[in-house]
Write a protein that holds these residues in place. Sequence first.
Motif, PDB file in Angstrom:
ATOM      1  N   TRP A   1       0.777  -1.232   0.000  1.00  0.00           N
ATOM      2  CA  TRP A   1       0.000   0.000   0.000  1.00  0.00           C
ATOM      3  C   TRP A   1       0.815   1.291   0.000  1.00  0.00           C
ATOM      4  O   TRP A   1       0.246   2.366  -0.205  1.00  0.00           O
ATOM      5  CB  TRP A   1      -0.915   0.027   1.227  1.00  0.00           C
ATOM      6  CG  TRP A   1      -1.999  -1.007   1.184  1.00  0.00           C
ATOM      7  CD1 TRP A   1      -2.085  -2.133   1.941  1.00  0.00           C
ATOM      8  CD2 TRP A   1      -3.136  -1.016   0.325  1.00  0.00           C
ATOM      9  NE1 TRP A   1      -3.214  -2.856   1.607  1.00  0.00           N
ATOM     10  CE2 TRP A   1      -3.881  -2.188   0.620  1.00  0.00           C
ATOM     11  CE3 TRP A   1      -3.612  -0.153  -0.668  1.00  0.00           C
ATOM     12  CZ2 TRP A   1      -5.052  -2.523  -0.037  1.00  0.00           C
ATOM     13  CZ3 TRP A   1      -4.791  -0.485  -1.325  1.00  0.00           C
ATOM     14  CH2 TRP A   1      -5.499  -1.655  -1.002  1.00  0.00           C
ATOM     15  N   GLU A   2       2.109   1.220   0.218  1.00  0.00           N
ATOM     16  CA  GLU A   2       2.863   2.454   0.394  1.00  0.00           C
ATOM     17  C   GLU A   2       3.530   2.933  -0.900  1.00  0.00           C
ATOM     18  O   GLU A   2       3.553   2.217  -1.903  1.00  0.00           O
ATOM     19  CB  GLU A   2       3.914   2.268   1.489  1.00  0.00           C
ATOM     20  CG  GLU A   2       3.311   2.013   2.867  1.00  0.00           C
ATOM     21  CD  GLU A   2       2.404   3.138   3.329  1.00  0.00           C
ATOM     22  OE1 GLU A   2       2.719   4.316   3.042  1.00  0.00           O
ATOM     23  OE2 GLU A   2       1.374   2.852   3.976  1.00  0.00           O
ATOM     24  N   TYR A   3       4.071   4.161  -0.833  1.00  0.00           N
ATOM     25  CA  TYR A   3       4.657   4.820  -1.994  1.00  0.00           C
ATOM     26  C   TYR A   3       6.115   5.186  -1.731  1.00  0.00           C
ATOM     27  O   TYR A   3       6.532   5.395  -0.593  1.00  0.00           O
ATOM     28  CB  TYR A   3       3.891   6.103  -2.329  1.00  0.00           C
ATOM     29  CG  TYR A   3       2.409   5.915  -2.518  1.00  0.00           C
ATOM     30  CD1 TYR A   3       1.877   5.709  -3.782  1.00  0.00           C
ATOM     31  CD2 TYR A   3       1.539   5.933  -1.427  1.00  0.00           C
ATOM     32  CE1 TYR A   3       0.521   5.526  -3.971  1.00  0.00           C
ATOM     33  CE2 TYR A   3       0.178   5.752  -1.598  1.00  0.00           C
ATOM     34  CZ  TYR A   3      -0.326   5.555  -2.870  1.00  0.00           C
ATOM     35  OH  TYR A   3      -1.667   5.375  -3.038  1.00  0.00           O
ATOM     36  N   VAL A   4       6.869   5.293  -2.812  1.00  0.00           N
ATOM     37  CA  VAL A   4       8.229   5.799  -2.756  1.00  0.00           C
ATOM     38  C   VAL A   4       8.316   6.937  -3.776  1.00  0.00           C
ATOM     39  O   VAL A   4       8.212   6.704  -4.990  1.00  0.00           O
ATOM     40  CB  VAL A   4       9.273   4.712  -3.087  1.00  0.00           C
ATOM     41  CG1 VAL A   4      10.672   5.304  -3.125  1.00  0.00           C
ATOM     42  CG2 VAL A   4       9.198   3.573  -2.074  1.00  0.00           C
ATOM     43  N   GLY A   5       8.468   8.156  -3.280  1.00  0.00           N
ATOM     44  CA  GLY A   5       8.490   9.301  -4.189  1.00  0.00           C
ATOM     45  C   GLY A   5       7.197   9.478  -4.952  1.00  0.00           C
ATOM     46  O   GLY A   5       7.218   9.912  -6.113  1.00  0.00           O
ATOM     47  N   GLY A   6       6.073   9.137  -4.324  1.00  0.00           N
ATOM     48  CA  GLY A   6       4.775   9.289  -4.966  1.00  0.00           C
ATOM     49  C   GLY A   6       4.407   8.159  -5.904  1.00  0.00           C
ATOM     50  O   GLY A   6       3.330   8.178  -6.522  1.00  0.00           O
ATOM     51  N   VAL A   7       5.267   7.150  -6.028  1.00  0.00           N
ATOM     52  CA  VAL A   7       5.013   6.002  -6.901  1.00  0.00           C
ATOM     53  C   VAL A   7       4.798   4.768  -6.025  1.00  0.00           C
ATOM     54  O   VAL A   7       5.564   4.540  -5.083  1.00  0.00           O
ATOM     55  CB  VAL A   7       6.202   5.760  -7.860  1.00  0.00           C
ATOM     56  CG1 VAL A   7       5.917   4.568  -8.776  1.00  0.00           C
ATOM     57  CG2 VAL A   7       6.480   7.012  -8.676  1.00  0.00           C
ATOM     58  N   PRO A   8       3.754   3.969  -6.312  1.00  0.00           N
ATOM     59  CA  PRO A   8       3.537   2.758  -5.511  1.00  0.00           C
ATOM     60  C   PRO A   8       4.783   1.869  -5.498  1.00  0.00           C
ATOM     61  O   PRO A   8       5.389   1.629  -6.540  1.00  0.00           O
ATOM     62  CB  PRO A   8       2.368   2.068  -6.218  1.00  0.00           C
ATOM     63  CG  PRO A   8       1.642   3.167  -6.908  1.00  0.00           C
ATOM     64  CD  PRO A   8       2.699   4.150  -7.324  1.00  0.00           C
ATOM     65  N   PHE A   9       5.140   1.393  -4.330  1.00  0.00           N
ATOM     66  CA  PHE A   9       6.334   0.550  -4.213  1.00  0.00           C
ATOM     67  C   PHE A   9       6.212  -0.697  -5.065  1.00  0.00           C
ATOM     68  O   PHE A   9       7.202  -1.154  -5.652  1.00  0.00           O
ATOM     69  CB  PHE A   9       6.558   0.169  -2.749  1.00  0.00           C
ATOM     70  CG  PHE A   9       7.713  -0.784  -2.561  1.00  0.00           C
ATOM     71  CD1 PHE A   9       9.019  -0.350  -2.712  1.00  0.00           C
ATOM     72  CD2 PHE A   9       7.489  -2.123  -2.257  1.00  0.00           C
ATOM     73  CE1 PHE A   9      10.085  -1.229  -2.558  1.00  0.00           C
ATOM     74  CE2 PHE A   9       8.546  -3.009  -2.098  1.00  0.00           C
ATOM     75  CZ  PHE A   9       9.846  -2.562  -2.250  1.00  0.00           C
ATOM     76  N   ILE A  10       5.005  -1.254  -5.165  1.00  0.00           N
ATOM     77  CA  ILE A  10       4.816  -2.477  -5.949  1.00  0.00           C
ATOM     78  C   ILE A  10       5.121  -2.217  -7.426  1.00  0.00           C
ATOM     79  O   ILE A  10       5.651  -3.093  -8.123  1.00  0.00           O
ATOM     80  CB  ILE A  10       3.379  -3.035  -5.764  1.00  0.00           C
ATOM     81  CG1 ILE A  10       3.273  -4.425  -6.399  1.00  0.00           C
ATOM     82  CG2 ILE A  10       2.337  -2.091  -6.335  1.00  0.00           C
ATOM     83  CD1 ILE A  10       1.958  -5.124  -6.104  1.00  0.00           C
ATOM     84  N   LEU A  11       4.814  -1.017  -7.913  1.00  0.00           N
ATOM     85  CA  LEU A  11       5.115  -0.674  -9.303  1.00  0.00           C
ATOM     86  C   LEU A  11       6.624  -0.561  -9.517  1.00  0.00           C
ATOM     87  O   LEU A  11       7.158  -1.035 -10.529  1.00  0.00           O
ATOM     88  CB  LEU A  11       4.429   0.642  -9.680  1.00  0.00           C
ATOM     89  CG  LEU A  11       4.697   1.179 -11.089  1.00  0.00           C
ATOM     90  CD1 LEU A  11       4.283   0.156 -12.151  1.00  0.00           C
ATOM     91  CD2 LEU A  11       3.955   2.499 -11.313  1.00  0.00           C
ATOM     92  N   ILE A  12       7.319   0.042  -8.560  1.00  0.00           N
ATOM     93  CA  ILE A  12       8.780   0.149  -8.644  1.00  0.00           C
ATOM     94  C   ILE A  12       9.409  -1.241  -8.653  1.00  0.00           C
ATOM     95  O   ILE A  12      10.315  -1.534  -9.444  1.00  0.00           O
ATOM     96  CB  ILE A  12       9.325   0.981  -7.477  1.00  0.00           C
ATOM     97  CG1 ILE A  12       8.823   2.425  -7.579  1.00  0.00           C
ATOM     98  CG2 ILE A  12      10.853   0.947  -7.449  1.00  0.00           C
ATOM     99  CD1 ILE A  12       9.170   3.277  -6.378  1.00  0.00           C
ATOM    100  N   ALA A  13       8.906  -2.125  -7.760  1.00  0.00           N
ATOM    101  CA  ALA A  13       9.438  -3.478  -7.687  1.00  0.00           C
ATOM    102  C   ALA A  13       9.196  -4.238  -8.987  1.00  0.00           C
ATOM    103  O   ALA A  13      10.081  -4.949  -9.481  1.00  0.00           O
ATOM    104  CB  ALA A  13       8.804  -4.222  -6.513  1.00  0.00           C
ATOM    105  N   PHE A  14       7.999  -4.062  -9.567  1.00  0.00           N
ATOM    106  CA  PHE A  14       7.695  -4.765 -10.821  1.00  0.00           C
ATOM    107  C   PHE A  14       8.593  -4.289 -11.954  1.00  0.00           C
ATOM    108  O   PHE A  14       9.098  -5.096 -12.739  1.00  0.00           O
ATOM    109  CB  PHE A  14       6.229  -4.571 -11.204  1.00  0.00           C
ATOM    110  CG  PHE A  14       5.882  -5.191 -12.535  1.00  0.00           C
ATOM    111  CD1 PHE A  14       5.782  -6.570 -12.659  1.00  0.00           C
ATOM    112  CD2 PHE A  14       5.682  -4.406 -13.658  1.00  0.00           C
ATOM    113  CE1 PHE A  14       5.483  -7.157 -13.892  1.00  0.00           C
ATOM    114  CE2 PHE A  14       5.384  -4.970 -14.881  1.00  0.00           C
ATOM    115  CZ  PHE A  14       5.285  -6.355 -14.995  1.00  0.00           C
ATOM    116  N   ILE A  15       8.803  -2.976 -12.051  1.00  0.00           N
ATOM    117  CA  ILE A  15       9.679  -2.439 -13.099  1.00  0.00           C
ATOM    118  C   ILE A  15      11.089  -3.006 -12.946  1.00  0.00           C
ATOM    119  O   ILE A  15      11.737  -3.382 -13.932  1.00  0.00           O
ATOM    120  CB  ILE A  15       9.699  -0.901 -13.049  1.00  0.00           C
ATOM    121  CG1 ILE A  15       8.330  -0.348 -13.460  1.00  0.00           C
ATOM    122  CG2 ILE A  15      10.785  -0.345 -13.962  1.00  0.00           C
ATOM    123  CD1 ILE A  15       8.193   1.157 -13.268  1.00  0.00           C
TER     124      ILE A  15
END
Length: 331
Positions: free
Chosen positions: A168-182
């Motif tokens: 549920w959390e964000y890193v720099g306004g981007v969902p962490f799960i999206l960063i991990a997937f990329i």
Amino acid sequence: MDPMLRTLETKRPFNLKSFFFQWEWLLVVFFILINIMNINLSPYYLNADNLRDATMSFLDKAFIVLPMVFVIILGEIDISVGSIVALSSVMMADLYSMGVPMPLAMLCCLLVGTICGMINGLLIVKFKELSSVIITLATMIIFRGIAYIILEDQAKGQFPEWFSFFGWEYVGGVPFILIAFIFFAIIYGLLLHKTTFGRRVYAMGNNLTAARFSGIQVDKIKIIVFTLTGLMAGITAIFLTSRMGSTRPNVATGYELDVIAMVVLGGISTAGGKGRMIGAIIAVFLIGMLSYGLGLVNVPAQVLLIIIGLLLIVAVILSKLKLGKRKALKQ
């Protein structure tokens, strides 16, 4: 230079028409059309925050799509991934409830997923007379059954507060799960398209016998690919459990069908040996945003399944037409 000498071209000359007639561009067109449809269906679709948060609802299963691309390029299939997610999640929750520190329980979750994937790979190379469908169907039942033995029909949760960060959390306004997937998408894309391992996977998918006689350790590669699939199922278990806040033995039911649908829609040939990672990644977001848009207008899940099924039929028909056209040109 001797006029009798010939030079061999190792790369095909760039062709603009061929470039834009690739399957991935058609997926981009589908993606644009789906977004246009969603914009017209709901005035809330274009909300930037909602679009950003929508990725949290479908990217957990997308981690399994990445190694599943390798599995299907090999000409194999794995329908046990949903059960591996369930067993990994249940083991993590059960260990934590028994007093195991959460970081160690998460590590055990990844270990359980990896071992399950390795078991699939070992069984497939050991019993070559059985198809991967039969073997992973059996392990799908076994892994899910073990999850039910551990928790029966109960739910377990009450995880530490920081554990919700993954879902549920964000890193720099981007969902962490999206960063991990990329991050993982880049790793698996490079592994498939820029390494000897990836080239061998394609070779095995095109002709397994020829690959074996050329010295490729086909059994070893199959075991590695299925082990990676189990590992990513474990990662999915962490993100899914974090998002739900609890787990049950029936979590991730149907994930295997969703994952395979994304891979096939992405242009990966079920016959093996063809397809690119970028196509599967586009398909992940295409199906994900389609689900999100239709969910805003309360379209039943059954209708969504019908639409995805129609997209898969169109994908298969168009790929067959494209293949037939290529054969005609060669003749």
